[in-house]
Design a protein around this motif. Structure first.
Motif, mmCIF file in Angstrom:
data_model
loop_
_atom_site.group_PDB
_atom_site.id
_atom_site.type_symbol
_atom_site.label_atom_id
_atom_site.label_comp_id
_atom_site.label_asym_id
_atom_site.label_seq_id
_atom_site.Cartn_x
_atom_site.Cartn_y
_atom_site.Cartn_z
ATOM 1 N N LEU A 191 18.215 25.454 82.215
ATOM 2 C CA LEU A 191 18.948 24.531 83.080
ATOM 3 C C LEU A 191 20.341 24.212 82.545
ATOM 4 O O LEU A 191 21.261 23.925 83.315
ATOM 5 N N GLU A 192 20.519 24.276 81.228
ATOM 6 C CA GLU A 192 21.844 24.003 80.665
ATOM 7 C C GLU A 192 22.855 25.098 80.980
ATOM 8 O O GLU A 192 24.048 24.925 80.707
ATOM 9 N N SER A 193 22.416 26.200 81.585
ATOM 10 C CA SER A 193 23.376 27.198 82.053
ATOM 11 C C SER A 193 24.049 26.762 83.360
ATOM 12 O O SER A 193 25.016 27.378 83.800
ATOM 13 N N ILE A 194 23.548 25.679 83.972
ATOM 14 C CA ILE A 194 24.175 25.117 85.179
ATOM 15 C C ILE A 194 25.306 24.194 84.735
ATOM 16 O O ILE A 194 25.070 23.232 84.001
ATOM 17 N N PRO A 195 26.538 24.448 85.150
ATOM 18 C CA PRO A 195 27.671 23.619 84.706
ATOM 19 C C PRO A 195 27.438 22.132 84.958
ATOM 20 O O PRO A 195 27.072 21.721 86.070
ATOM 21 N N GLY A 196 27.609 21.343 83.890
ATOM 22 C CA GLY A 196 27.527 19.888 83.984
ATOM 23 C C GLY A 196 26.145 19.301 83.773
ATOM 24 O O GLY A 196 26.028 18.098 83.508
ATOM 25 N N TRP A 197 25.083 20.099 83.894
ATOM 26 C CA TRP A 197 23.723 19.539 83.824
ATOM 27 C C TRP A 197 23.417 19.037 82.416
ATOM 28 O O TRP A 197 23.756 19.669 81.429
ATOM 29 N N ARG A 198 22.770 17.876 82.329
ATOM 30 C CA ARG A 198 22.431 17.332 81.016
ATOM 31 C C ARG A 198 20.928 17.087 80.899
ATOM 32 O O ARG A 198 20.271 16.656 81.863
ATOM 33 N N ALA A 199 20.419 17.364 79.706
ATOM 34 C CA ALA A 199 18.976 17.290 79.474
ATOM 35 C C ALA A 199 18.512 15.904 79.064
ATOM 36 O O ALA A 199 17.352 15.550 79.294
ATOM 37 N N SER A 200 19.402 15.113 78.437
ATOM 38 C CA SER A 200 18.986 13.823 77.875
ATOM 39 C C SER A 200 19.180 12.697 78.881
ATOM 40 O O SER A 200 20.290 12.491 79.389
ATOM 41 N N LEU A 201 18.103 11.976 79.153
ATOM 42 C CA LEU A 201 18.150 10.815 80.042
ATOM 43 C C LEU A 201 17.539 9.618 79.322
ATOM 44 O O LEU A 201 16.593 9.776 78.541
ATOM 45 N N SER A 202 18.056 8.432 79.608
ATOM 46 C CA SER A 202 17.398 7.221 79.121
ATOM 47 C C SER A 202 16.126 6.986 79.945
ATOM 48 O O SER A 202 15.959 7.563 81.031
ATOM 49 N N ASN A 203 15.250 6.136 79.437
ATOM 50 C CA ASN A 203 14.030 5.831 80.194
ATOM 51 C C ASN A 203 14.358 5.227 81.551
ATOM 52 O O ASN A 203 13.685 5.518 82.551
ATOM 53 N N ASP A 204 15.400 4.391 81.610
ATOM 54 C CA ASP A 204 15.785 3.782 82.891
ATOM 55 C C ASP A 204 16.272 4.844 83.871
ATOM 56 O O ASP A 204 15.945 4.797 85.068
ATOM 57 N N GLU A 205 17.076 5.792 83.368
ATOM 58 C CA GLU A 205 17.554 6.880 84.239
ATOM 59 C C GLU A 205 16.386 7.738 84.727
ATOM 60 O O GLU A 205 16.341 8.140 85.897
ATOM 61 N N LEU A 206 15.452 8.013 83.831
ATOM 62 C CA LEU A 206 14.280 8.808 84.184
ATOM 63 C C LEU A 206 13.488 8.143 85.305
ATOM 64 O O LEU A 206 13.139 8.780 86.313
ATOM 65 N N MET A 207 13.226 6.843 85.152
ATOM 66 C CA MET A 207 12.425 6.131 86.163
ATOM 67 C C MET A 207 13.165 6.055 87.500
ATOM 68 O O MET A 207 12.565 6.243 88.565
ATOM 69 N N ALA A 208 14.466 5.806 87.448
ATOM 70 C CA ALA A 208 15.239 5.704 88.688
ATOM 71 C C ALA A 208 15.260 7.039 89.418
ATOM 72 O O ALA A 208 15.139 7.081 90.662
ATOM 73 N N GLN A 209 15.409 8.134 88.681
ATOM 74 C CA GLN A 209 15.448 9.454 89.321
ATOM 75 C C GLN A 209 14.085 9.825 89.898
ATOM 76 O O GLN A 209 14.006 10.420 90.979
ATOM 77 N N LEU A 210 13.004 9.466 89.204
ATOM 78 C CA LEU A 210 11.663 9.735 89.746
ATOM 79 C C LEU A 210 11.443 8.982 91.049
ATOM 80 O O LEU A 210 10.842 9.514 91.989
ATOM 81 N N GLU A 211 11.910 7.751 91.107
ATOM 82 C CA GLU A 211 11.724 6.949 92.317
ATOM 83 C C GLU A 211 12.587 7.468 93.460
ATOM 84 O O GLU A 211 12.152 7.530 94.611
ATOM 85 N N ASP A 212 13.814 7.875 93.142
ATOM 86 C CA ASP A 212 14.764 8.291 94.174
ATOM 87 C C ASP A 212 14.553 9.744 94.603
ATOM 88 O O ASP A 212 14.347 10.032 95.795
ATOM 89 N N VAL A 213 14.586 10.671 93.638
ATOM 90 C CA VAL A 213 14.513 12.106 93.935
ATOM 91 C C VAL A 213 13.071 12.605 93.927
ATOM 92 O O VAL A 213 12.689 13.469 94.725
#
Length: 433
Positions: A128-150
């Motif tokens: 996935l890091e071969s995709i320009p801009g994509w980042r692997a590290s998320l905070s727990n808050d970011e992780l939970m928000a993305q699971l709820e939204d996406v």
């Protein structure tokens, strides 16, 4: 802190083939994580476990102690059920990429905490890091928000999950104790249970390109992991899947992302599509959302899974429309005569991709986004003399010779006797759970 037990006594217990007491297990893993038990002592204990095995209660307690060494995640506040997948690793195994958005498109959250490649098996985060801009590290808050939204997240596991496993994993790698089924099972399941997912589907690879070469041993590993998950209250099932031949037609980071996007667009190689769908059906069922296979396949063709993919990549800073990196040098491996491709060894392809720059020898090594191997034929396909069988990709042309050496003698051509080419064997070999 006063110590309740003595490391030498714990080692002797397992050396003599006796079961470890629950208190011994809890103490030794906690003390090892704190640095009280020395590396050479844990090495001796790991070897004793490899040689003498562990009972189901021992493995369960060992796994629980590794979970207790760190934090646990809790997804109970999400509006959707959670389901996760873990693969034991293979060549061309890009299944997580289309699978996570596919399952999420049916209203199930997929918290896919993934890792990096080492040796001949590729890492999901590297791809996935071969995709320009994509980042692997998320905070727990970011992780939970993305699971709820996406509904889908593929990211790096936090350092706080099962730190005892992280330390023990590195030790096993250098002490010849990797192959122990209890230690493999507890390593995988401690992290997955600590993640807090409600359901888990295991993809246990079998064959030359997999860690488990033998079906019986793979079945033992699958049964041990399913039991561990079940005992911990996680709905767990395992599929044993074939890894004698690489999955799909690519092995390498950007190459595999490109192929995954083809699958999400309703195309892609049949084996990648079939395994993605099979695992999605199991994940949805385990999450309490049983869905017919035909409906799951339809989500790959009608754009639903692709829409979720694009949102997932963008949420982590990636540009889903950006061109993927392409290696600066290519070299074809051609058929020296006409015939039917009989075998194409998955391990050899994985080693070739690694030597071209797609993988790493040490965890700190960089990887090339565009490096890898592209397959133009799979076993059973007809080839004409001079027709490309493989294309090697790298930014460093000096790597071609070592990659070619890995492939030498690891594929075979059969005489074309006019009969129809043989069909590939089954992809899913067994189901445990």
């Amino acid at each position: 802190m006063s110590e309740q037990y003595d490391a030498v006594d714990v080692i002797r217990t397992k050396r003599d083939g006796l079961p470890l007491e629950p208190g011994q297990i809890d103490w030794v893993l906690d003390a090892y994580t704190r640095g009280v038990v020395a590396e050479e002592q844990m090495s001796a204990l790991a070897m004793a476990i490899l040689l003498n095995g562990m009972s189901r209660p021992e493995v369960a307690r060992w796994t629980g102690a590794m979970i207790a060494s760190g934090e646990r995640m809790d997804f109970s506040g999400l509006s959707r059920p959670t389901s996760d997948k873990h693969s034991t690793g293979g060549v061309g195994d890009k299944i997580t990429l289309p699978l996570a958005p596919l399952v999420a498109s049916f209203g199930v959250a997929v918290p896919q905490l993934s890792g990096r490649g080492l040796g001949h098996t590729g890492g999901t985060l590297d791809k996935l890091e071969s995709i320009p801009g994509w980042r692997a590290s998320l905070s727990n808050d970011e992780l939970m928000a993305q699971l709820e939204d996406v509904g889908a997240v593929i990211c790096a596991a936090g350092a706080g999950l099962a730190p005892a496993d992280k330390k023990l994993y590195a030790l096993r790698d250098v002490t010849g104790t990797v192959e122990s089924v209890p230690l493999i099972a507890s390593s995988i399941m401690s992290k997955k249970i600590a993640e807090g997912t409600g359901a888990l589907v295991l993809d246990v690879k079998v064959g030359s390109g997999a860690f488990m070469k033998d079906l019986a041993m793979a079945r033992e590993l699958a049964r041990t992991m399913v039991d561990l998950g079940t005992d911990a209250g996680v709905r767990t099932v395992a599929l044993l899947t074939d890894m004698a031949t690489p999955l799909g037609r690519t092995a390498g980071n950007a190459l595999e992302v490109r192929e995954s996007v083809e699958v999400l667009a309703g195309g892609g190689p049949a084996d990648v599509v079939d395994l993605t769908v099979a695992l999605a059906v199991e994940m949805l069922d385990a999450a309490g959302r049983p869905t017919p296979e035909a409906d799951v396949r339809a989500a790959l063709g009608d754009g639903r899974a692709m829409d979720t993919w694009r949102r997932m990549i963008a949420a982590q800073g990636g540009d889903p429309d950006a061109p993927l990196p392409v290696a600066t040098h290519q070299r074809d491996v051609v058929a020296d005569r006409s015939g039917v491709l009989g075998t194409l060894d998955a391990y050899a392809v994985g080693v070739a991709a690694w030597r071209l720059g797609a993988g790493r020898s040490r965890r700190e090594d960089p990887v090339q986004a565009g490096a890898g191997v592209e397959l133009h034929a799979k076993p059973g396909d007809l080839l004409d003399a001079g027709q490309p069988l493989l294309t090697l990709h790298t930014d460093i042309p000096e790597r071609f010779d070592r990659a070619l050496a890995a492939l030498d003698g690891r594929w075979s051509l059969l005489d074309d006797d006019g009969a129809a080419p043989g069909a590939a064997g089954p992809l899913v070999l067994d189901r445990v759970g």
